[in-house]
Every structure is written in structure tokens, then in C-alpha cells.
Design a protein around this motif. Sequence first.
Motif: not given
Length: 356
Positions: A117-143
Motif C-alpha cells: 500500500l505504501y508503494a502504491a501511495l508513493a508512486a506516480d504511476v501504478v501498474v499491474f500484470n493482470s486485471a485480477y491482480n489489480r482487482d484482488s489488491l483493491v478488494a483485499g485492501a478494502r477488507d
Amino acid sequence: MKALLLSAYAAASHRFWADGLEQAFPEIDWQRLELPPRHFQWRVRGNPLMWRLANHAVLEQSFDLVVATSMVDLATLVGLCPSLAQARKVVYFHENQFAFPRSSRQVLRPEPMMVNLYAALAADVVVFNSAYNRDSLVAGARDFLSRMPDRLPLEPWLSRLAAHAHVLPVPLPDQAVRPAGRGRRIVWNHRWEYDKNPEAFFAALERLVAEGIDFEVAVMGQQFRDRPAVFDTARAWLGERIVCWGEQPAADYAAMLDAADIVVSTTDHEFQGLAIMEAVNRGCLPLVPDRLCFPDYYPDACRYPGDVESLVARLRGWLTDPASRPPLPDARQWQWPAWRSAYGEVLGLRPRPDTA
């Protein structure tokens, strides 16, 4: 452009990606710092300190671009090395700790999740290797963040992250694509660890043996000191059906993929699946579970529901009736020429004259 490339846990797929970046963008002056892929907890939490003490002279240089993996505690590193603050900061998520399955011996540790999370907050641009990776991070972080004692206004940031993050796979090298094989050789080319679910793979092969279905198998992939016992037991009863067993040198590995026909995954954990993509590039028809990242990359005809029974049924059909096999996915869609422009955009490069 002068760029700093940071990899805090340089596993094979991370090195593959970093090598590809440097080769795809030779016009960038790359400086690379990475840490060996062992002692995970120390690496993921201690990388700013390790680099600050061991590579101080490098980090004090002026960079236009910083590209870091999601295991880099970029926020802390920038705090320790303020000269990095002015650079364009891109964080690449090969995986995320919110969707990583734990073995029965592992306990939940919040530190790796917070580093993500800190890495994503510190970044200007965030990149994922799949939509699943992005969506599972957002869902997991929310929980995960809902358990914090203070109810912080986190939802707007998570929604913006999901909306504005880029999805760019780790590309394969630019090379000729081999045609599909039509034989009966099955390949397993994954890490020999619990999260790849080898028990399901060998259970399916055991059923095929019991039914008298003819096949060969090549079991490759990275091995570790502590590996699932099923590999040793399966090797005994597979007997002469085995054409290759264990981790192979690069040339032998490639040759074995060239000689194989079907590549199988039974994994419980996959954010892109480079091993499957490499096999497809060399003519292996993929058979992957209908979960995780695989719906992002493979058609329905190459996915099975995910259980052993369905895997056996699909393999039985493909082995006994090769004409029933679907077309091989076009691996050129995963190679660097298809993705160089999109990578150049997130890196902040202007298009080359020949691609403008």
C-alpha cells in the motif's frame, strides 16, 4: 533519461521482467539494484535500510525515473533518500500480498501488505500484470483496512487506484511462435510449492493411468529444499511415462517445451502465469483453471472449471481425440512488440519517430 530499477525480491519472473525492460528500452540509462529472493520477510521490510547503507552513492544520484516492484518500500526509501522524490516513480505489481494463499504453517503478517500500500501511495504511476491482480489488491485492501481502529477515508483512494492503474503483463521476448503440437506429451513447468497445487495435477494423471490412457509427462520447474511430498510419490508410479523430471538448464527447458503438446496448471495462486505463456509460445496448448488471472488471458476452450474431475475429462478428450483440441492462442499478443508503446507511456517516454 536516467532510470533506477529496484527489485526487492528478485525472483526469476522479476528478473525476467527487469531484463526485458532494459532490452526493450536501450535508450534509457538504467541503474539496477536488486536483492536475492530469500529471507522474504527481511527483504520486503528491510530493503530501504539495506540499499541506504550498501548503495548510498547510487541513491544520491539524480534520476529522471524510478521503477520499483511492489515489494520495494518506496515511501520509506524516498524518505531516506530525498533526491529520489523528484523522479517519476512507477511501481509494478507482479503480485500482491492480499491475494497470496498461506500454507497451514504461515500466519497473517500485516507488514508485507502495508508495504504494497505504501508503494502504491508513493508512486506516480501504478501498474499491474493482470486485471485480477489489480482487482484482488483493491478488494483485499478494502477488507484489510476496514479492521483499522480509526475509520479513515480510504475508499476514495482505493477507487482512484482501481480506475487509474495500468494493466501491462510481463511481456515475452520477440520470437517466432511455434505451431501447436498434436502428440500426447503433457508438461508441468511451475514452482514445486504448495500454492501451485501439484496434488490436483498428479491426481488427474493417476486417473488417466487407471483408465489406460496413453500419455507422457515432463515435470519441470523451480525446486526448493522443502517441497510437497507428492512429487516423490508420483515419480514412483508414473514410471516410464516420465520423459523429464526436475529443474532444467535454460536450453534443455526450452527444448522440452518445444517437444511437448499440452501444458497444465492446477494452481491456487497466479497473477499472470509466465510459465504457461512461455509454453504456449513454444506450441503447447494450455489447460488452465477458470479462476485467478486466467480468464484475462485465455479463451473458454482452454479453461476448465478448476476441479480434478473436469481436468481429467478435458485431458481424456484431448489425448484420445487430438482433433477435438481448440486452436492454440496467439502468443504474439504477449510479446514485447505488442506492449512496448504502452510501457513507454507509463515510463514517461515520448514515442519514437517510427511509432509516432
